[in-house]
Scaffold this motif. Structure first.
Motif, short mmCIF file in Angstrom:
data_model
loop_
_atom_site.label_atom_id
_atom_site.label_comp_id
_atom_site.label_asym_id
_atom_site.label_seq_id
_atom_site.Cartn_x
_atom_site.Cartn_y
_atom_site.Cartn_z
N ASN A 1 32.34 32.98 40.85
CA ASN A 1 32.07 34.33 41.35
C ASN A 1 31.16 34.33 42.57
O ASN A 1 31.38 35.11 43.51
N ILE A 2 30.17 33.47 42.59
CA ILE A 2 29.30 33.36 43.77
C ILE A 2 30.11 32.83 44.95
O ILE A 2 29.99 33.33 46.07
N TRP A 3 30.92 31.81 44.70
CA TRP A 3 31.76 31.23 45.76
C TRP A 3 32.68 32.30 46.33
O TRP A 3 32.80 32.45 47.55
N LYS A 4 33.33 33.06 45.45
CA LYS A 4 34.22 34.14 45.89
C LYS A 4 33.47 35.14 46.76
O LYS A 4 33.95 35.55 47.82
N PHE B 1 39.94 34.71 48.83
CA PHE B 1 39.70 33.81 47.70
C PHE B 1 40.75 34.14 46.66
O PHE B 1 40.75 35.23 46.08
N VAL B 2 41.68 33.21 46.43
CA VAL B 2 42.81 33.45 45.53
C VAL B 2 42.87 32.30 44.52
O VAL B 2 42.65 31.14 44.87
N ILE B 3 43.17 32.66 43.27
CA ILE B 3 43.32 31.66 42.22
C ILE B 3 44.79 31.55 41.84
O ILE B 3 45.48 32.55 41.69
N SER B 4 45.25 30.31 41.71
CA SER B 4 46.59 30.05 41.21
C SER B 4 46.45 29.49 39.80
O SER B 4 45.76 28.50 39.59
N GLU C 1 38.48 40.21 38.38
CA GLU C 1 38.12 40.79 39.69
C GLU C 1 38.61 39.95 40.86
O GLU C 1 38.29 40.24 42.01
N THR C 2 39.40 38.92 40.58
CA THR C 2 39.84 37.99 41.61
C THR C 2 41.35 38.06 41.75
O THR C 2 42.06 38.19 40.76
#
Length: 110
Positions: free
Chosen positions: A56-59, A69-72, A84-85
């Motif tokens: 979350n800090i990185w995002k 900032f996207v997560i797969s 929230e991502t």
């Protein structure tokens, strides 16, 4: 954490088996990252709180730089831990999201 440069993003692959290393790597990369981030989750182990906080800090730091900032990963897993991502089920779809967000930013800057 392994990573590789892509077109307009850096792609990060987590080693769930080495949790401490993942948290340390997040902290190292968020401080110097100037590109969009695609975080690839290849396993659905329950993440520890310090890892969730690091992501979350990185995002937040990536978004402060006006980048994506996207997560797969598995959609249900992402919804449970990263609601929230921006998430996508495949790396290709995550790359498409980054591309679309880049285009939107370019249009906004015209």
């Amino acid at each position: 954490m392994k990573y590789e440069k892509g077109d307009k993003h850096t792609q990060y692959f987590l080693k769930w088996s080495d949790h401490e290393s993942d948290v340390k790597a997040c902290k190292e990369h968020w401080s110097r990252n100037e590109e969009n981030v695609l975080l690839v989750l290849t396993d659905n182990d329950i993440p520890k709180d310090d890892f969730l906080e690091a992501v979350n800090i990185w995002k937040s730091k990536v978004e402060d730089k006006k980048k994506s900032f996207v997560i797969s990963g598995d959609e249900k897993f992402c919804e449970s831990y990263f609601a929230e991502t921006e998430c996508a089920p495949t790396v290709s779809e995550a790359q498409d999201i980054i591309f679309m967000e880049e285009v939107e930013r370019e249009i906004d800057n015209m």
